[in-house]
Motif scaffolding. Structure first.
Motif, PDB file in Angstrom:
ATOM      1  N   ASN A   5      -5.636 -49.060   0.837  1.00 26.93           N
ATOM      2  CA  ASN A   5      -5.965 -48.212   1.986  1.00 26.93           C
ATOM      3  C   ASN A   5      -7.391 -47.680   1.936  1.00 26.93           C
ATOM      4  OD1 ASN A   5      -5.893 -46.208   0.039  1.00 26.93           O
ATOM      5  ND2 ASN A   5      -4.234 -45.051   0.968  1.00 26.93           N
ATOM      6  N   GLY A   6      -8.144 -48.018   0.896  1.00 26.95           N
ATOM      7  CA  GLY A   6      -9.531 -47.568   0.801  1.00 26.95           C
ATOM      8  C   GLY A   6      -9.728 -46.328  -0.035  1.00 26.95           C
ATOM      9  N   ASP A   7      -8.641 -45.714  -0.544  1.00 24.58           N
ATOM     10  CA  ASP A   7      -8.794 -44.559  -1.434  1.00 24.58           C
ATOM     11  C   ASP A   7      -9.041 -45.031  -2.860  1.00 24.58           C
ATOM     12  OD1 ASP A   7      -8.438 -42.729   0.556  1.00 24.58           O
ATOM     13  OD2 ASP A   7      -6.413 -42.135  -0.038  1.00 24.58           O
ATOM     14  N   LEU A   8     -10.037 -44.446  -3.491  1.00 25.20           N
ATOM     15  CA  LEU A   8     -10.346 -44.747  -4.878  1.00 25.20           C
ATOM     16  C   LEU A   8     -10.222 -43.456  -5.666  1.00 25.20           C
ATOM     17  CD1 LEU A   8     -12.445 -47.084  -6.574  1.00 25.20           C
ATOM     18  CD2 LEU A   8     -13.193 -44.751  -6.929  1.00 25.20           C
ATOM     19  N   ASN A   9      -9.195 -43.391  -6.506  1.00 27.99           N
ATOM     20  CA  ASN A   9      -8.953 -42.187  -7.292  1.00 27.99           C
ATOM     21  C   ASN A   9      -9.627 -42.346  -8.646  1.00 27.99           C
ATOM     22  OD1 ASN A   9      -7.944 -40.063  -8.838  1.00 27.99           O
ATOM     23  ND2 ASN A   9      -5.976 -40.094  -7.783  1.00 27.99           N
ATOM     24  N   ILE A  10     -10.692 -41.568  -8.876  1.00 30.60           N
ATOM     25  CA  ILE A  10     -11.431 -41.709 -10.130  1.00 30.60           C
ATOM     26  C   ILE A  10     -10.650 -41.171 -11.323  1.00 30.60           C
ATOM     27  CG2 ILE A  10     -13.676 -41.751  -9.026  1.00 30.60           C
ATOM     28  CD1 ILE A  10     -13.998 -38.822 -10.149  1.00 30.60           C
ATOM     29  N   ASN A  30     -12.997 -44.113   0.267  1.00 24.07           N
ATOM     30  CA  ASN A  30     -12.829 -42.674   0.107  1.00 24.07           C
ATOM     31  C   ASN A  30     -12.650 -42.375  -1.378  1.00 24.07           C
ATOM     32  OD1 ASN A  30     -12.447 -39.924   0.715  1.00 24.07           O
ATOM     33  ND2 ASN A  30     -10.235 -40.202   0.830  1.00 24.07           N
ATOM     34  N   ILE A  31     -13.638 -41.725  -1.991  1.00 23.96           N
ATOM     35  CA  ILE A  31     -13.604 -41.415  -3.414  1.00 23.96           C
ATOM     36  C   ILE A  31     -12.955 -40.043  -3.605  1.00 23.96           C
ATOM     37  CG2 ILE A  31     -15.014 -41.073  -5.469  1.00 23.96           C
ATOM     38  CD1 ILE A  31     -17.076 -42.977  -4.125  1.00 23.96           C
ATOM     39  N   VAL A  32     -11.863 -40.025  -4.375  1.00 24.69           N
ATOM     40  CA  VAL A  32     -11.087 -38.804  -4.594  1.00 24.69           C
ATOM     41  C   VAL A  32     -10.766 -38.680  -6.088  1.00 24.69           C
ATOM     42  CG1 VAL A  32     -10.061 -38.871  -2.279  1.00 24.69           C
ATOM     43  CG2 VAL A  32      -8.877 -39.965  -4.186  1.00 24.69           C
ATOM     44  N   SER A  34      -7.764 -36.314  -8.795  1.00 27.48           N
ATOM     45  CA  SER A  34      -6.548 -35.490  -8.752  1.00 27.48           C
ATOM     46  C   SER A  34      -6.867 -34.020  -8.515  1.00 27.48           C
ATOM     47  CB  SER A  34      -5.749 -35.662 -10.039  1.00 27.48           C
ATOM     48  OG  SER A  34      -6.544 -35.318 -11.160  1.00 27.48           O
ATOM     49  N   VAL A  35      -8.065 -33.551  -8.928  1.00 23.34           N
ATOM     50  CA  VAL A  35      -8.432 -32.146  -8.720  1.00 23.34           C
ATOM     51  C   VAL A  35      -9.480 -31.969  -7.632  1.00 23.34           C
ATOM     52  CG1 VAL A  35      -7.868 -31.475 -11.081  1.00 23.34           C
ATOM     53  CG2 VAL A  35     -10.199 -32.176 -10.529  1.00 23.34           C
ATOM     54  N   GLY A  36     -10.006 -33.064  -7.098  1.00 20.86           N
ATOM     55  CA  GLY A  36     -11.070 -33.004  -6.096  1.00 20.86           C
ATOM     56  C   GLY A  36     -12.428 -33.182  -6.762  1.00 20.86           C
ATOM     57  N   ILE A  37     -13.257 -34.002  -6.184  1.00 25.58           N
ATOM     58  CA  ILE A  37     -14.588 -34.285  -6.727  1.00 25.58           C
ATOM     59  C   ILE A  37     -15.420 -33.003  -6.769  1.00 25.58           C
ATOM     60  CG2 ILE A  37     -16.714 -35.637  -6.446  1.00 25.58           C
ATOM     61  CD1 ILE A  37     -14.256 -37.349  -7.120  1.00 25.58           C
ATOM     62  N   ASN A  38     -15.358 -32.199  -5.703  1.00 26.59           N
ATOM     63  CA  ASN A  38     -16.149 -30.971  -5.648  1.00 26.59           C
ATOM     64  C   ASN A  38     -15.783 -30.023  -6.788  1.00 26.59           C
ATOM     65  OD1 ASN A  38     -18.160 -29.314  -4.293  1.00 26.59           O
ATOM     66  ND2 ASN A  38     -16.457 -27.987  -3.746  1.00 26.59           N
ATOM     67  N   THR A  39     -14.495 -29.959  -7.140  1.00 22.53           N
ATOM     68  CA  THR A  39     -14.043 -29.124  -8.244  1.00 22.53           C
ATOM     69  C   THR A  39     -14.415 -29.737  -9.584  1.00 22.53           C
ATOM     70  OG1 THR A  39     -12.190 -28.330  -6.924  1.00 22.53           O
ATOM     71  CG2 THR A  39     -11.979 -28.091  -9.309  1.00 22.53           C
ATOM     72  N   GLN A  40     -14.303 -31.034  -9.670  1.00 25.73           N
ATOM     73  CA  GLN A  40     -14.527 -31.734 -10.933  1.00 25.73           C
ATOM     74  C   GLN A  40     -15.994 -31.719 -11.358  1.00 25.73           C
ATOM     75  OE1 GLN A  40     -12.609 -35.512 -10.910  1.00 25.73           O
ATOM     76  NE2 GLN A  40     -13.379 -36.117 -12.889  1.00 25.73           N
ATOM     77  N   MET A  41     -16.922 -31.759 -10.394  1.00 22.07           N
ATOM     78  CA  MET A  41     -18.352 -31.827 -10.706  1.00 22.07           C
ATOM     79  C   MET A  41     -19.018 -30.469 -10.528  1.00 22.07           C
ATOM     80  SD  MET A  41     -19.454 -35.419  -8.863  1.00 22.07           S
ATOM     81  CE  MET A  41     -21.074 -35.505  -9.651  1.00 22.07           C
ATOM     82  N   ALA A  42     -19.933 -30.138 -11.424  1.00 20.10           N
ATOM     83  CA  ALA A  42     -20.781 -28.956 -11.262  1.00 20.10           C
ATOM     84  C   ALA A  42     -22.084 -29.391 -10.590  1.00 20.10           C
ATOM     85  CB  ALA A  42     -21.082 -28.334 -12.625  1.00 20.10           C
ATOM     86  N   ASN A  43     -22.779 -28.457  -9.983  1.00 24.15           N
ATOM     87  CA  ASN A  43     -24.080 -28.783  -9.387  1.00 24.15           C
ATOM     88  C   ASN A  43     -24.980 -29.407 -10.448  1.00 24.15           C
ATOM     89  OD1 ASN A  43     -23.141 -27.668  -7.039  1.00 24.15           O
ATOM     90  ND2 ASN A  43     -24.372 -25.819  -7.163  1.00 24.15           N
ATOM     91  N   GLY A  44     -25.629 -30.501 -10.101  1.00 28.73           N
ATOM     92  CA  GLY A  44     -26.500 -31.216 -11.018  1.00 28.73           C
ATOM     93  C   GLY A  44     -25.801 -32.315 -11.802  1.00 28.73           C
ATOM     94  N   ASN A  64     -19.885 -47.793   3.699  1.00 25.38           N
ATOM     95  CA  ASN A  64     -19.796 -46.363   3.953  1.00 25.38           C
ATOM     96  C   ASN A  64     -18.825 -45.759   2.945  1.00 25.38           C
ATOM     97  OD1 ASN A  64     -20.307 -43.972   5.388  1.00 25.38           O
ATOM     98  ND2 ASN A  64     -18.516 -44.255   6.657  1.00 25.38           N
ATOM     99  N   ILE A  65     -19.155 -44.575   2.422  1.00 27.79           N
ATOM    100  CA  ILE A  65     -18.207 -43.898   1.543  1.00 27.79           C
ATOM    101  C   ILE A  65     -17.954 -42.472   2.021  1.00 27.79           C
ATOM    102  CG2 ILE A  65     -18.856 -45.290  -0.460  1.00 27.79           C
ATOM    103  CD1 ILE A  65     -20.140 -42.714  -1.617  1.00 27.79           C
ATOM    104  N   PHE A  66     -16.780 -42.001   1.690  1.00 28.38           N
ATOM    105  CA  PHE A  66     -16.394 -40.614   1.860  1.00 28.38           C
ATOM    106  C   PHE A  66     -16.163 -40.047   0.459  1.00 28.38           C
ATOM    107  CE2 PHE A  66     -14.528 -40.051   6.363  1.00 28.38           C
ATOM    108  CZ  PHE A  66     -15.467 -40.889   6.914  1.00 28.38           C
ATOM    109  N   ILE A  67     -16.400 -38.767   0.291  1.00 22.43           N
ATOM    110  CA  ILE A  67     -16.080 -38.076  -0.950  1.00 22.43           C
ATOM    111  C   ILE A  67     -15.137 -36.938  -0.594  1.00 22.43           C
ATOM    112  CG2 ILE A  67     -16.982 -36.724  -2.881  1.00 22.43           C
ATOM    113  CD1 ILE A  67     -19.598 -38.329  -2.594  1.00 22.43           C
ATOM    114  N   ASP A  68     -13.955 -36.963  -1.191  1.00 22.50           N
ATOM    115  CA  ASP A  68     -12.912 -35.977  -0.870  1.00 22.50           C
ATOM    116  C   ASP A  68     -12.630 -35.940   0.632  1.00 22.50           C
ATOM    117  OD1 ASP A  68     -12.477 -35.198  -3.513  1.00 22.50           O
ATOM    118  OD2 ASP A  68     -13.884 -33.517  -3.404  1.00 22.50           O
ATOM    119  N   GLY A  69     -12.679 -37.097   1.290  1.00 22.32           N
ATOM    120  CA  GLY A  69     -12.353 -37.182   2.710  1.00 22.32           C
ATOM    121  C   GLY A  69     -13.468 -36.809   3.666  1.00 22.32           C
TER     122      GLY A  69
END
Length: 115
Positions: A5-10, A30-32, A34-44, A64-69
Motif C-alpha cells: 500500500n506504499g507504507d514503509l515502517n522503519i 509514506n514513511i512511518v 511505530s512511535v512516529g518519525i517526528n517523535t523518534q527524531m530530534a531536531n538535527g 514523492n514521499i510522505f513522512i508520518d502521512g
C-alpha cells in the motif's frame, strides 16, 4: 519488507525490500514508524533509508514521499524527481532525512534503476 500500500515502517529496519511490483498507481511512499518519525527524531538528527523494489514496468516508480502521512519536499539527486522506473529488475531508492524542526524535514532523495 515494505507494504504494497506504499507504507514503509522503519520500525522494520532502515533497509527494506518490496517484493511487490510497483504498477504506476502507488508513486508515493509514506514513511512511518511505530512511535512516529517526528517523535523518534530530534531536531538535527539524520536518518538514511534504502528501499529496493521489484519493477516490471517503467510506469512503476516513486517520485514523492510522505513522512508520518504529511507531504515532504524532496531534493532529488540530479535535480528532478523520477519520471520512470526500470522496465525490469530492482530499482533502489535512498532517502536521507534531516529533521530541521518539529515535523519539518529536508529530504535528499535518489533513484537507481538496475535495468
Amino acid at each position: 519488507g515494505w507494504q504494497a500500500n506504499g507504507d514503509l515502517n522503519i520500525s522494520n529496519g532502515n533497509v527494506q525490500y518490496n517484493p511487490h511490483y510497483l504498477d504506476g498507481t502507488a508513486n508515493t511512499l509514506n514513511i512511518v514508524s511505530s512511535v512516529g518519525i517526528n517523535t523518534q527524531m530530534a531536531n538535527g538528527d539524520i536518518m538514511s533509508l534504502t528501499m529496493m523494489t521489484n519493477v516490471n514496468s517503467t510506469a512503476g516508480y516513486i517520485n514523492n514521499i510522505f513522512i508520518d502521512g504529511q507531504a515532504a519536499t524532496e531534493t532529488w539527486v540530479g535535480g528532478s524527481a523520477p519520471t520512470a522506473g526500470g522496465g525490469s529488475g530492482v530499482d533502489i531508492y535512498t532517502f536521507n532525512i534531516i529533521k530541521t524542526a518539529s515535523a519539518t524535514y529536508t529530504v535528499i532523495a535518489n533513484q537507481i534503476k538496475t535495468s
